[in-house]
Motif scaffolding. Structure first.
Motif, PDB file in Angstrom:
ATOM      1  N   ASP A   9       7.652  -7.024  -4.912  1.00  0.00           N
ATOM      2  CA  ASP A   9       6.856  -8.526  -5.207  1.00  0.00           C
ATOM      3  C   ASP A   9       8.292  -9.319  -5.300  1.00  0.00           C
ATOM      4  O   ASP A   9       9.545  -8.927  -5.760  1.00  0.00           O
ATOM      5  CB  ASP A   9       6.313  -8.541  -6.520  1.00  0.00           C
ATOM      6  CG  ASP A   9       6.009  -9.793  -6.890  1.00  0.00           C
ATOM      7  OD1 ASP A   9       5.307 -10.645  -5.993  1.00  0.00           O
ATOM      8  OD2 ASP A   9       6.284 -10.456  -7.815  1.00  0.00           O
ATOM      9  N   ASP A  11       8.452 -13.320  -6.503  1.00  0.00           N
ATOM     10  CA  ASP A  11       8.405 -14.364  -7.742  1.00  0.00           C
ATOM     11  C   ASP A  11       8.293 -13.471  -8.926  1.00  0.00           C
ATOM     12  O   ASP A  11       7.418 -12.690  -9.084  1.00  0.00           O
ATOM     13  CB  ASP A  11       7.278 -15.448  -7.585  1.00  0.00           C
ATOM     14  CG  ASP A  11       7.431 -16.089  -6.344  1.00  0.00           C
ATOM     15  OD1 ASP A  11       8.087 -17.106  -6.582  1.00  0.00           O
ATOM     16  OD2 ASP A  11       6.868 -15.977  -5.353  1.00  0.00           O
ATOM     17  N   THR A  13       9.982 -11.090  -9.869  1.00  0.00           N
ATOM     18  CA  THR A  13      10.381  -9.782  -9.887  1.00  0.00           C
ATOM     19  C   THR A  13      11.568  -9.770  -8.958  1.00  0.00           C
ATOM     20  O   THR A  13      12.553  -9.568  -9.851  1.00  0.00           O
ATOM     21  CB  THR A  13       9.073  -8.861  -9.151  1.00  0.00           C
ATOM     22  OG1 THR A  13       7.878  -9.032  -9.686  1.00  0.00           O
ATOM     23  CG2 THR A  13       9.486  -7.367  -9.153  1.00  0.00           C
ATOM     24  N   ASP A 189       5.356  -7.807 -11.312  1.00  0.00           N
ATOM     25  CA  ASP A 189       5.163  -8.253 -12.667  1.00  0.00           C
ATOM     26  C   ASP A 189       4.172  -8.702 -13.213  1.00  0.00           C
ATOM     27  O   ASP A 189       3.797  -9.634 -14.182  1.00  0.00           O
ATOM     28  CB  ASP A 189       6.251  -9.547 -12.763  1.00  0.00           C
ATOM     29  CG  ASP A 189       5.701 -10.889 -11.989  1.00  0.00           C
ATOM     30  OD1 ASP A 189       5.412 -10.741 -10.643  1.00  0.00           O
ATOM     31  OD2 ASP A 189       5.490 -11.905 -12.812  1.00  0.00           O
ATOM     32  N   SER A 190       3.037  -9.033 -12.020  1.00  0.00           N
ATOM     33  CA  SER A 190       1.672  -9.612 -12.478  1.00  0.00           C
ATOM     34  C   SER A 190       0.485  -9.022 -11.992  1.00  0.00           C
ATOM     35  O   SER A 190       0.518  -8.064 -11.390  1.00  0.00           O
ATOM     36  CB  SER A 190       1.900 -11.051 -11.989  1.00  0.00           C
ATOM     37  OG  SER A 190       1.412 -11.167 -10.742  1.00  0.00           O
ATOM     38  N   ASP A 193      -0.032  -7.214  -8.616  1.00  0.00           N
ATOM     39  CA  ASP A 193       0.756  -5.960  -8.314  1.00  0.00           C
ATOM     40  C   ASP A 193       0.277  -4.856  -8.667  1.00  0.00           C
ATOM     41  O   ASP A 193       0.539  -3.680  -8.549  1.00  0.00           O
ATOM     42  CB  ASP A 193       2.414  -6.331  -8.915  1.00  0.00           C
ATOM     43  CG  ASP A 193       3.223  -7.369  -8.451  1.00  0.00           C
ATOM     44  OD1 ASP A 193       3.067  -7.596  -7.301  1.00  0.00           O
ATOM     45  OD2 ASP A 193       3.557  -8.315  -9.374  1.00  0.00           O
TER      46      ASP A 193
HETATM   47 MG    MG Z   1       5.305 -12.024  -9.245  1.00  0.00          MG
END
Ligand code: MG
Ligand code: GLC
Length: 248
Positions: A9, A11, A13, A189-190, A193
């Motif tokens: 990923d 943003d 990450t 991170d989110s 993902d």
């Molecule tokens: Mg992200």
């Protein structure tokens, strides 16, 4: 050292700490050069929005680019997304009807650039998400629309064909490139993902600054194939690549 399939990923990450990203770029660039490792970016951003980020930051050129939450795959600098993947996603997807149903809710549409053939996106606040999401999914299901909801960063709602997400796009690509799951690693991170980590044979790295929606799921579903880094962003990715022995 063996070549591996590296999927990340962008943003919060890969991107978020310029100094750590430079260090990771150096290690990955050398690995690609010496061993033929494949570098893939998989982002929620549209191609347009990805290009803006790429112009601002010092990033390596990826071998494959997956944008709009797994719905478009661009191989080897092509300007046209993979037609086989688009065909898979077209089956049973009625975008106009999805928009018609979503418009019954008080949702704020994201900018036009982020509305894509296989992705309808809104802003939705955390305060009301838990109430709205099941209602919206129920209406989509009642109309037999093969659509799924992906909620990320406590603010972004994406409606996608059920066959599309970052995880399914990763599998499609991995099989196309004929790379085994144990030589594949995904980083994120989110919420968007999560599909790259859920029920998977590939390795996973969650960066130390991950969002609660991903962390909560991670703690509830432990796996030794998934590593939660202590460090943030690209430094967390590097930590995970050493942990799994992809880099030494
Ligand atoms: Mg992200
Ligand atoms: C990116 C995209 C946005 C999407 C979000 C989460 O920010 O620009 O459209 O909703 O990722 O997937």
């Amino acid at each position: 050292m063996a070549a591996f399939l590296f999927v990340t990923d962008l943003d919060h990450t890969l991107v978020g700490d310029d100094h750590a990203m430079a260090e990771l770029n150096y290690a990955l660039g050398a690995h690609r050069h010496q061993h033929g490792t494949t570098i893939v970016y998989s982002t929620g951003r549209s191609l347009t929005s990805y290009r803006q980020l790429k112009a601002e930051k010092s990033m390596l050129d990826p071998d494959v680019l997956i944008v709009s939450v797994g719905t478009e795959i661009y191989l080897a600098n092509s300007d046209v997304s993979d037609s086989k993947w688009s065909k898979v996603l077209s089956a049973n997807w009625d975008r106009d009807q999805v928009v018609a149903i979503a418009s019954q809710f008080n949702l704020t549409p994201q900018p036009t650039s982020e509305q894509r053939p296989f992705k309808v996106s809104y802003f939705l606040s955390d305060a009301i998400a838990a109430e709205i999401l099941p209602q919206l999914q129920a209406l989509l299901d009642a109309e037999d629309l093969d659509a799924q909801l992906v909620y990320s960063g406590s603010k972004d709602l994406d409606i996608l064909p059920r066959r599309a997400n970052k995880g399914k796009a990763m599998t499609f690509l991995r099989e196309k490139l004929n790379i085994s799951p144990d030589l594949t690693v995904a980083c994120g991170d989110s919420g968007n993902d999560l599909s790259m980590f859920c029920d998977r044979a590939e390795r996973g790295i969650i960066v130390g600054n991950a969002m609660p929606e991903l962390l909560t799921w991670h703690y509830a579903n432990p796996s030794c194939d998934r590593y939660l880094a202590t460090k943030t962003c690209a430094a967390g990715i590097l930590e995970g690549l050493y942990h799994f022995g992809f880099l030494s």
